[in-house]
Design a protein around this motif. Structure first.
Motif, short mmCIF file in Angstrom:
data_model
loop_
_atom_site.label_atom_id
_atom_site.label_comp_id
_atom_site.label_asym_id
_atom_site.label_seq_id
_atom_site.Cartn_x
_atom_site.Cartn_y
_atom_site.Cartn_z
N ALA A 220 11.16 -48.02 54.20
CA ALA A 220 12.04 -48.87 54.87
C ALA A 220 13.27 -48.20 55.35
CB ALA A 220 12.06 -50.32 54.31
N PHE A 221 13.82 -47.56 54.50
CA PHE A 221 15.09 -46.97 54.57
C PHE A 221 15.21 -45.44 55.24
CE2 PHE A 221 16.46 -50.22 51.86
CZ PHE A 221 18.06 -50.51 52.10
N ARG A 222 13.74 -45.01 55.23
CA ARG A 222 13.48 -43.67 55.99
C ARG A 222 13.56 -44.32 57.60
NH1 ARG A 222 9.71 -42.21 52.08
NH2 ARG A 222 7.94 -42.88 53.40
N ALA A 223 12.92 -45.45 57.84
CA ALA A 223 12.81 -45.81 59.20
C ALA A 223 13.93 -46.22 59.65
CB ALA A 223 11.64 -46.82 59.26
N ASP A 224 15.00 -46.67 58.73
CA ASP A 224 16.17 -47.13 59.30
C ASP A 224 17.16 -47.16 58.32
OD1 ASP A 224 18.27 -48.99 60.01
OD2 ASP A 224 17.27 -50.70 60.91
N PRO A 225 18.25 -46.55 58.34
CA PRO A 225 19.36 -46.40 57.28
C PRO A 225 19.66 -47.58 56.68
CG PRO A 225 19.89 -45.10 59.19
CD PRO A 225 18.83 -45.93 59.81
N ALA A 226 19.66 -48.47 57.41
CA ALA A 226 20.00 -50.12 56.70
C ALA A 226 18.81 -50.79 56.28
CB ALA A 226 20.72 -51.08 57.80
N GLY A 227 17.61 -50.20 56.00
CA GLY A 227 16.53 -50.92 55.89
C GLY A 227 15.53 -51.56 56.96
N ASP A 228 14.66 -51.01 57.36
CA ASP A 228 13.97 -51.85 58.42
C ASP A 228 13.53 -53.11 57.93
OD1 ASP A 228 11.00 -52.28 59.74
OD2 ASP A 228 12.26 -51.00 61.10
N PRO A 229 14.06 -53.92 58.78
CA PRO A 229 13.65 -55.56 58.32
C PRO A 229 12.36 -56.01 58.26
CG PRO A 229 15.56 -55.53 59.99
CD PRO A 229 14.73 -54.08 59.96
N ALA A 230 11.66 -55.45 59.37
CA ALA A 230 10.16 -55.96 59.39
C ALA A 230 9.38 -55.19 58.22
CB ALA A 230 9.55 -55.29 60.52
N LEU A 231 9.59 -54.09 57.67
CA LEU A 231 9.14 -53.39 56.32
C LEU A 231 9.54 -54.10 55.26
CD1 LEU A 231 9.19 -49.50 57.48
CD2 LEU A 231 7.25 -50.95 57.09
N VAL A 232 10.95 -54.36 55.23
CA VAL A 232 11.43 -55.18 53.96
C VAL A 232 10.56 -56.72 53.85
CG1 VAL A 232 13.25 -56.56 52.90
CG2 VAL A 232 13.51 -54.31 54.10
N ASP A 233 10.24 -57.05 55.09
CA ASP A 233 9.49 -58.39 55.09
C ASP A 233 8.17 -58.28 54.52
OD1 ASP A 233 11.79 -59.88 55.91
OD2 ASP A 233 11.06 -59.89 58.09
N GLU A 234 7.51 -57.28 54.93
CA GLU A 234 6.15 -56.87 54.39
C GLU A 234 6.01 -56.61 53.04
OE1 GLU A 234 3.62 -57.10 56.10
OE2 GLU A 234 4.33 -57.43 58.16
N THR A 235 7.18 -56.08 52.74
CA THR A 235 7.13 -55.96 51.03
C THR A 235 7.36 -57.20 50.36
OG1 THR A 235 8.51 -53.68 51.53
CG2 THR A 235 8.61 -54.58 49.17
N ARG A 236 8.24 -58.09 50.80
CA ARG A 236 8.32 -59.31 50.39
C ARG A 236 6.99 -60.01 50.28
NH1 ARG A 236 13.00 -61.26 49.84
NH2 ARG A 236 13.90 -60.06 51.66
N LEU A 237 6.23 -59.96 51.41
CA LEU A 237 4.99 -60.73 51.44
C LEU A 237 3.98 -60.26 50.35
CD1 LEU A 237 4.67 -61.32 55.58
CD2 LEU A 237 4.97 -62.97 53.65
#
Length: 248
Positions: A220-237
């Motif tokens: 997620a942080f490679r995709a977006d320096p702030a952490g890609d929200p969609a990838l963070v959501d996938e991680t949460r799920l």
């Protein structure tokens, strides 16, 4: 900058001298603070003990009073990060005692993401010791100057002459896989909060969850320096689905 690859296991980052007096503990904290800021500015490869000393406003001898080289210094920073992360998770869980399993998982993940976004140096070095650079010594033996190869010349392991009376540091041992250390801390916190035993099965489940979350958060942080929200959501799920039943 991409996160620094982390080795496992590593030599324990035992301090050469453990701080006894308050001013010595404060000096150690300034050194680690400066190390964290410089990691963000220069990366691990160009980090040097001399640059950390200058940024911390201490003599170079003060750095060598605690650390044999930059690897030992960064290892101590990683362990401080782990302590602070565990404190944040503990406070988060204590503040909302009625959290269910998914809420507790959210707290663990959210605090990790928050530290990635806000804590100096954490995006590069979170809980593990960076992999040794080519030609870099992996130990923290007295007089080591291996970090000078990365750009700072003339550092020597000399005393700073302040005579603070610090006690000798403990003997070195092996630091486990950093993710295993994280899992052990998180497993205990979750088990206590949710009122269930921290048995072997839960330890295994949490370890798998930590390993998975670590890889996905890095993505997620490679995709977006702030952490890609969609990838963070996938991680949460994924964590809800995998850990939720074991924690309920």
């Amino acid at each position: 900058m991409d996160p620094v690859p982390q080795t496992r296991p590593q030599t324990a980052p035992a301090l050469r001298r453990a701080p006894v007096q308050q001013r010595s503990a404060e000096r150690l904290a300034r050194i680690l603070d400066a190390c964290a800021v410089l990691l963000d500015e220069t990366g691990y490869e160009r980090l040097s003990t001399r640059a950390v000393a200058v940024r911390a406003g201490v003599p170079i001898g003060s750095v060598y009073r605690f650390f044999g080289n930059k690897r030992a210094m960064v290892a101590a920073l990683a362990l401080r990060n782990l302590d602070r992360y565990a404190e944040r998770v503990s406070e988060r869980l204590a503040a909302t005692p009625l959290l269910d399993a998914h809420g507790a998982i959210d707290g663990v993940l959210d605090e990790f993401i928050a530290m990635k976004r806000t804590v100096p140096g954490f995006a590069l070095v979170d809980f593990g010791v960076p992999a040794a650079l080519p030609g870099e010594a992996s130990d923290s033996s007295p007089g080591s100057t291996s970090d000078e190869a990365s750009g700072a010349e003339g550092d020597t392991a000399i005393g700073d002459g302040e005579g603070e009376g610090d006690g000798e540091g403990g003997s070195r041992g092996e630091v486990e896989d950093p993710n295993r250390l994280v899992a052990e801390r998180i497993c205990g916190l979750l088990a206590t909060h949710l009122g269930r035993p921290a048995d072997e099965e839960l330890h295994r489940k949490v370890l798998v969850g930590v390993e998975t979350a670590d890889a996905l958060v890095r993505l997620a942080f490679r995709a977006d320096p702030a952490g890609d929200p969609a990838l963070v959501d996938e991680t949460r799920l994924l964590l809800h689905a995998y850990l939720g039943p074991s924690l309920s």
